[in-house]
Motif scaffolding. Structure first.
Motif, PDB file in Angstrom:
ATOM      1  N   LYS A 111       0.818  -1.287  -0.045  1.00 51.61           N
ATOM      2  CA  LYS A 111       0.207  -0.002   0.041  1.00 51.61           C
ATOM      3  C   LYS A 111       1.116   1.258   0.172  1.00 51.61           C
ATOM      4  CE  LYS A 111      -3.578   2.472  -0.066  1.00 51.61           C
ATOM      5  NZ  LYS A 111      -4.292   2.629  -1.617  1.00 51.61           N
TER       6      LYS A 111
ATOM      7  N   PHE B 260       1.190   5.268  -0.879  1.00 46.29           N
ATOM      8  CA  PHE B 260       0.192   6.666  -0.828  1.00 46.29           C
ATOM      9  C   PHE B 260       0.755   7.573  -1.748  1.00 46.29           C
ATOM     10  CE2 PHE B 260      -1.116   4.485   3.033  1.00 46.29           C
ATOM     11  CZ  PHE B 260      -2.642   4.366   3.027  1.00 46.29           C
TER      12      PHE B 260
ATOM     13  N   ALA C  81       3.850   2.674   2.910  1.00 45.08           N
ATOM     14  CA  ALA C  81       3.295   2.225   4.280  1.00 45.08           C
ATOM     15  C   ALA C  81       3.285   0.912   4.682  1.00 45.08           C
ATOM     16  CB  ALA C  81       1.791   2.943   4.255  1.00 45.08           C
TER      17      ALA C  81
ATOM     18  N   GLY D 149       3.109   0.779   9.967  1.00 47.29           N
ATOM     19  CA  GLY D 149       2.419   0.126   8.845  1.00 47.29           C
ATOM     20  C   GLY D 149       1.141  -0.789   9.413  1.00 47.29           C
TER      21      GLY D 149
ATOM     22  N   SER E 143      -1.612  -0.740  11.289  1.00 54.06           N
ATOM     23  CA  SER E 143      -3.067  -0.274  10.905  1.00 54.06           C
ATOM     24  C   SER E 143      -3.369  -0.053   9.378  1.00 54.06           C
ATOM     25  CB  SER E 143      -3.215   1.001  11.623  1.00 54.06           C
ATOM     26  OG  SER E 143      -3.337   0.929  13.082  1.00 54.06           O
ATOM     27  N   THR E 144      -2.439   0.101   8.706  1.00 47.57           N
ATOM     28  CA  THR E 144      -2.567   0.374   7.089  1.00 47.57           C
ATOM     29  C   THR E 144      -2.825  -1.129   6.707  1.00 47.57           C
ATOM     30  OG1 THR E 144      -1.258   2.141   6.930  1.00 47.57           O
ATOM     31  CG2 THR E 144      -1.682   1.034   4.995  1.00 47.57           C
TER      32      THR E 144
ATOM     33  N   ARG F  31      -6.427  -2.253   7.610  1.00 41.80           N
ATOM     34  CA  ARG F  31      -7.478  -1.476   6.608  1.00 41.80           C
ATOM     35  C   ARG F  31      -7.447  -2.186   5.373  1.00 41.80           C
ATOM     36  NH1 ARG F  31      -6.692   1.475  10.916  1.00 41.80           N
ATOM     37  NH2 ARG F  31      -8.359   3.157  11.686  1.00 41.80           N
ATOM     38  N   THR F  32      -6.254  -2.409   4.762  1.00 45.94           N
ATOM     39  CA  THR F  32      -6.006  -3.241   3.335  1.00 45.94           C
ATOM     40  C   THR F  32      -6.540  -4.210   3.244  1.00 45.94           C
ATOM     41  OG1 THR F  32      -4.075  -1.593   3.348  1.00 45.94           O
ATOM     42  CG2 THR F  32      -4.495  -3.234   1.580  1.00 45.94           C
TER      43      THR F  32
ATOM     44  N   LEU G   2      -8.903   0.291   2.466  1.00 47.72           N
ATOM     45  CA  LEU G   2      -7.992   0.791   1.613  1.00 47.72           C
ATOM     46  C   LEU G   2      -7.719  -0.079   0.529  1.00 47.72           C
ATOM     47  CD1 LEU G   2      -5.487   2.268   4.245  1.00 47.72           C
ATOM     48  CD2 LEU G   2      -7.093   3.535   2.989  1.00 47.72           C
TER      49      LEU G   2
ATOM     50  N   ASP H 179      -7.935  -3.644  15.345  1.00 52.81           N
ATOM     51  CA  ASP H 179      -6.977  -2.669  15.155  1.00 52.81           C
ATOM     52  C   ASP H 179      -6.741  -1.836  16.459  1.00 52.81           C
ATOM     53  OD1 ASP H 179      -4.930  -1.031  14.346  1.00 52.81           O
ATOM     54  OD2 ASP H 179      -6.506   0.162  12.899  1.00 52.81           O
TER      55      ASP H 179
END
Length: 322
Positions: A14, A16, A32, A55, A57-58, A61-62, A67, A181
């Motif tokens: 991921k 950004f 991230a 990274g 939490s990313t 969410r991914t 995301l 999370d």
């Protein structure tokens, strides 16, 4: 655990974009998540740990497609979530839910508690109002809330109660997996223990798999079966909980465990003290991301990124010098 993976994450990325100037041109990227591979078995809890900004939490969410990944795959029961249409993803999202870090900002302050918990049921289930009310009431009971509180708004609950609402909402569709999370980091220590024990109890009752994201190693040690350690967008070590806490192999994992306070001074030993700050995810180091802070770094670490390889039974490490 010997069960087949219910969730397989392969080379997940991921990135950004950073946009600057009058025309919002892309001048760089925040990397991230940078090639994360993980697996989760049925009924298992996988702890995902690392410093703030690594990274974690990313990744969470991914996985649930809040995301969209830049690259890689997220396969739930063999189906790749990243390549699904909206209607297909809506169907699969019933099987994977997420609990957020901040229980207040994740709840709509204009909605009553019963509507927050019942919202997913209204979208995905064809229930009469009577059946919906009964199901929501049952969920309140499962997470330790009173049915009398169903008419309350989020601000009328304490922080721990609001997180119980979040758990009830995540539980409403009988998911196969719940992503947690940092679900207790915003709560008092005594409340943290209650929420952790609740998650353990619900996992056993409903046979749910959990990915538990946290920077608190004590919490991860209590709830997890396996642990994955993350540094600057990459997984550096994965092992069974008992193995990782008893004999960490990667220098970064060793430094994380060395940073945990020890009550008994007789148990103090020589510790790995990290120097410097975590590098920027915009301008990442070449080779191994950890080599700038690693006491065991060599020339090859500066040039080549180590692969996450199995060093012993179920113990995966990304390091050139082990």
């Amino acid at each position: 655990m010997n069960t087949a993976p219910i969730l397989e994450i392969t080379n997940l990325e991921k990135h950004f974009p950073i946009k600057t100037g009058l025309f919002n041109r892309v001048s760089g990227h925040v990397f991230a998540v940078d090639g994360v591979s993980l697996s989760l078995n049925k009924g298992e809890t996988l702890g995902l740990v690392g410093e703030s900004g690594c990274g974690k939490s990313t990744v969470a969410r991914t996985i649930v497609q809040l995301l969209k990944p830049t690259g890689g795959s997220v396969k739930l029961m063999g189906h790749d979530l990243a390549n699904m249409s909206s209607s297909e993803l809506k169907e699969m999202r019933q099987k994977i839910q997420i609990i957020f870090q901040d229980p207040f900002s994740s709840l709509d302050p204009r909605m009553k508690a019963k509507d927050i918990v019942g919202e997913l049921l209204m979208v995905h289930r064809d229930l009469s109002r009577t059946d919906l009310e009964k199901t929501v009431s049952d969920l309140f009971g499962k997470v330790g809330l009173l049915s009398d509180q169903m008419e309350n708004y989020p601000h009328e609950f304490s922080g721990g109660q609001r997180q119980r609402l979040g758990i009830a909402r995540a539980l409403s569709l009988n998911p196969k997996i719940i992503i947690c999370d940092e679900p207790v980091s915003a709560l008092d220590v005594s409340i943290q223990a209650q929420i952790i024990n609740l998650l353990v109890s619900l996992q056993k009752e409903f046979d749910i798999s959990l990915i538990f994201v946290s920077h608190d190693l004590a919490v991860v040690k209590h709830i997890s079966h396996r642990v994955a350690v993350m540094y600057l967008g990459r997984i550096v070590e994965t092992a069974e909980k008992s193995q990782l806490f008893a004999k960490p192999e990667h220098p970064y994992t060793q430094s994380l465990l060395d940073a945990v306070p020890v009550a008994d001074p007789r148990k103090r030993s020589k510790k790995i003290i990290l120097e410097g700050d975590v590098p920027s995810p915009i301008d990442r180091p070449t080779g191994c991301h950890f080599h700038l802070r690693c006491p065991k770094a060599s020339q090859v670490c500066q040039e080549i990124s180590p692969k996450l390889e199995e060093k012993s039974d179920g113990h995966l490490i990304a390091c050139h010098n082990l």
